[in-house]
Design a protein around this motif. Structure first.
Motif, short mmCIF file in Angstrom:
data_model
loop_
_atom_site.label_atom_id
_atom_site.label_comp_id
_atom_site.label_asym_id
_atom_site.label_seq_id
_atom_site.Cartn_x
_atom_site.Cartn_y
_atom_site.Cartn_z
N VAL A 209 53.11 32.48 109.85
CA VAL A 209 52.17 33.55 110.23
C VAL A 209 50.78 32.95 110.46
CG1 VAL A 209 51.05 35.67 109.43
CG2 VAL A 209 53.51 35.32 109.01
N ARG A 210 50.38 32.05 109.59
CA ARG A 210 49.06 31.40 109.74
C ARG A 210 48.98 30.65 111.06
NH1 ARG A 210 48.71 27.01 105.77
NH2 ARG A 210 49.92 26.05 107.43
N ASP A 211 50.03 29.89 111.39
CA ASP A 211 50.02 29.12 112.64
C ASP A 211 49.93 30.03 113.85
OD1 ASP A 211 50.14 26.88 111.15
OD2 ASP A 211 52.23 26.37 111.61
N ALA A 212 50.73 31.10 113.84
CA ALA A 212 50.74 32.01 115.00
C ALA A 212 49.38 32.67 115.17
CB ALA A 212 51.83 33.06 114.81
N LEU A 213 48.76 33.09 114.07
CA LEU A 213 47.44 33.74 114.17
C LEU A 213 46.37 32.72 114.57
CD1 LEU A 213 47.65 36.29 111.23
CD2 LEU A 213 47.43 36.84 113.68
N THR A 214 46.48 31.49 114.07
CA THR A 214 45.51 30.45 114.43
C THR A 214 45.52 30.20 115.94
OG1 THR A 214 45.80 29.40 112.28
CG2 THR A 214 44.87 28.01 114.00
N HIS A 215 46.69 30.31 116.57
CA HIS A 215 46.79 30.04 118.00
C HIS A 215 46.63 31.30 118.86
CE1 HIS A 215 48.66 26.32 116.32
NE2 HIS A 215 47.82 25.83 117.21
N THR A 216 46.23 32.39 118.24
CA THR A 216 46.01 33.64 118.99
C THR A 216 44.63 33.60 119.65
OG1 THR A 216 47.43 34.88 117.49
CG2 THR A 216 45.80 36.15 118.73
N PRO A 217 44.55 33.90 120.97
CA PRO A 217 43.26 33.82 121.67
C PRO A 217 42.20 34.68 120.97
CG PRO A 217 45.04 34.25 123.22
CD PRO A 217 45.65 34.31 121.85
N GLY A 218 41.04 34.08 120.73
CA GLY A 218 39.91 34.83 120.15
C GLY A 218 39.84 34.78 118.63
N VAL A 219 40.91 34.34 117.98
CA VAL A 219 40.86 34.26 116.51
C VAL A 219 40.02 33.04 116.13
CG1 VAL A 219 42.24 33.84 114.43
CG2 VAL A 219 42.99 35.53 116.12
N LEU A 220 39.01 33.27 115.29
CA LEU A 220 38.04 32.21 114.97
C LEU A 220 38.55 31.28 113.87
CD1 LEU A 220 34.83 34.45 114.99
CD2 LEU A 220 35.76 33.06 116.86
N ARG A 221 39.15 31.89 112.85
CA ARG A 221 39.75 31.08 111.78
C ARG A 221 40.69 31.96 110.99
NH1 ARG A 221 37.20 30.94 106.35
NH2 ARG A 221 35.49 32.43 106.38
N VAL A 222 41.52 31.31 110.18
CA VAL A 222 42.55 32.05 109.43
C VAL A 222 42.50 31.60 107.98
CG1 VAL A 222 45.03 32.42 109.21
CG2 VAL A 222 44.01 32.31 111.47
N LEU A 223 42.64 32.55 107.08
CA LEU A 223 42.61 32.24 105.65
C LEU A 223 43.84 32.88 105.02
CD1 LEU A 223 39.53 32.67 103.39
CD2 LEU A 223 41.54 33.99 102.82
N VAL A 224 44.50 32.14 104.14
CA VAL A 224 45.68 32.68 103.45
C VAL A 224 45.27 33.01 102.02
CG1 VAL A 224 48.05 32.25 102.71
CG2 VAL A 224 47.23 31.32 104.89
N SER A 225 45.49 34.27 101.61
CA SER A 225 45.08 34.66 100.27
C SER A 225 46.28 35.07 99.42
CB SER A 225 44.07 35.81 100.34
OG SER A 225 43.54 36.03 99.05
N THR A 226 46.15 34.78 98.13
CA THR A 226 47.21 35.08 97.16
C THR A 226 46.79 36.29 96.31
OG1 THR A 226 46.14 33.51 95.69
CG2 THR A 226 47.96 32.68 96.99
N PRO A 227 47.73 36.92 95.61
CA PRO A 227 47.36 38.02 94.72
C PRO A 227 46.36 37.53 93.67
CG PRO A 227 49.73 38.00 95.08
CD PRO A 227 49.19 36.73 95.69
N GLY A 228 45.31 38.30 93.45
CA GLY A 228 44.20 37.83 92.63
C GLY A 228 44.06 38.54 91.29
#
Ligand code: ADP
Length: 329
Positions: free
Chosen positions: A303-322
């Motif tokens: 999911v991170r890779d696909a969103l990272t390569h989506t046009p216009g997406v500036l950056r991607v962060l993966v978050s865990t339950p906190g």
């Protein structure tokens, strides 16, 4: 300086609503019109220090290294006034806070911000209270902040107008379910309209607001059951509907609040395409332009890779339950 007025520090995490909160039933007491359910996010952190200082003339609030704006200061002072009143002190405070992610941008800085401020201020005033009272205190400043007092999966019921004691409660700890929230940043800088203003516009002008109020409790129930059963598909379907329904109210209010940019839509399509490709992932958004995708831990890299390569997406962060708010000393 008396020991009671030593500085106190708190760390809180933002949360993402899985069943959305949108609209208030009581503006004075800041009570939500619908129930909501959230996941606290470990990687989105606020750190706040509060010190009540004898002799100080005014409250002073530095946010992210710059003096707070008048509006930001007013909201912080309202919380500090409640703490002073409960603790029976009248010293003014020095507040320093850092959001370790963009402020006022649709990533729930108000949630972690007011949760951290509530915890630090009560401790600094020597007026420690239990988590329920802390959650109710934070909720008066920002309803979503009530949920950030707790870690993991958290519920905030709808408020009954006039009943000011409403607090959130944890329904499952962070360890209950190893999910990931993949955040796709689609814009830089703060959002154009604050959540508070957009919500009020929706309530007073959207022709779909009443339908939202009627449907939201059903999505909340479905999400709660799905968390209990660890049923990502049931959760995801209800979460997407809840998200699109509240944005529909915002978009159809007068004037319209359209938070979405071109990259928002591209990212939503990426999530749909991943699902068509067999990846169990569903999207959600807060009041802002960013897209968040919920999946189980094993699917997060894809999911991170696909969103990272989506046009216009500036950056991607993966978050865990906190975890919930922590305060020291
Ligand atoms: P967001 O999507 O980031 O929650 P909102 O418009 O809902 O955006 O809320 C942003 C507001 O929350 C800020 O303008 C400020 O008043 C308050 N806020 C954000 N961070 C903090 C903080 N660390 N401490 C106190 N108040 C904060």
């Amino acid at each position: 300086m008396p020991l009671d007025f030593a500085p106190a520090r708190a760390t809180a995490h933002a949360n993402i609503a899985l069943a959305k909160y949108w609209g208030k039933s009581d503006l004075v007491h800041n009570l939500p019109a619908v129930p909501s359910i959230s996941l606290t996010l470990e990687e989105l952190t606020t750190e706040t220090e509060v010190c009540f200082e004898p002799g100080r003339q005014h409250d002073d609030f530095v946010l992210d290294g710059r003096p707070a704006t008048r509006k930001e200061l007013q909201r912080a002072v309202a919380l500090l006034d409640r703490v002073r009143c409960a603790a029976r002190i009248d010293h003014r405070a020095r507040v320093t806070s850092h959001n370790r992610f963009p402020t006022a941008a649709g990533l729930a800085s108000s949630a972690s911000g007011f949760a951290a401020l509530a915890a630090a201020a009560t401790r600094a005033a020597g007026h420690d209270v239990d988590r329920t009272a802390l959650s109710a205190l934070a909720r008066r400043s920002s309803a979503s902040a009530a949920r950030s007092i707790y870690g993991g999966f958290v519920e905030l019921c709808a408020g009954v107008p006039g009943a000011d004691e409403l607090a959130a409660r944890q329904i499952a700890p962070p360890t209950h379910w190893d999910v990931r929230l993949v955040v796709a940043f689609t814009a830089a800088g703060p959002k154009s309209v604050s959540s508070t203003e957009a919500m009020e516009r929706s309530r007073s002008t959207s022709p779909f607001y009443d339908a939202w109020i009627e449907a939201a409790p059903g999505w909340s129930e479905t999400v709660k059951r799905a968390i209990h059963d660890r049923d990502l598909e049931a959760l995801g379907v209800a979460m997407e509907q809840s998200t699109l329904a509240f944005h529909c109210c915002a978009i159809t209010s007068q004037p319209s609040t359209l938070y979405w940019g071109p990259a928002t839509i591209s990212a939503l399509h990426t999530v749909t395409a991943l699902r068509a490709d067999g990846v169990p992932v569903w999207s959600t958004m807060d009041a802002g332009p960013h897209v968040k995708a919920l999946c189980e831990a094993e699917h997060a890299p894809r999911v991170r890779d696909a969103l990272t390569h989506t046009p216009g997406v500036l950056r991607v962060l993966v978050s865990t339950p906190g975890s919930g708010v922590e305060v020291s000393p």
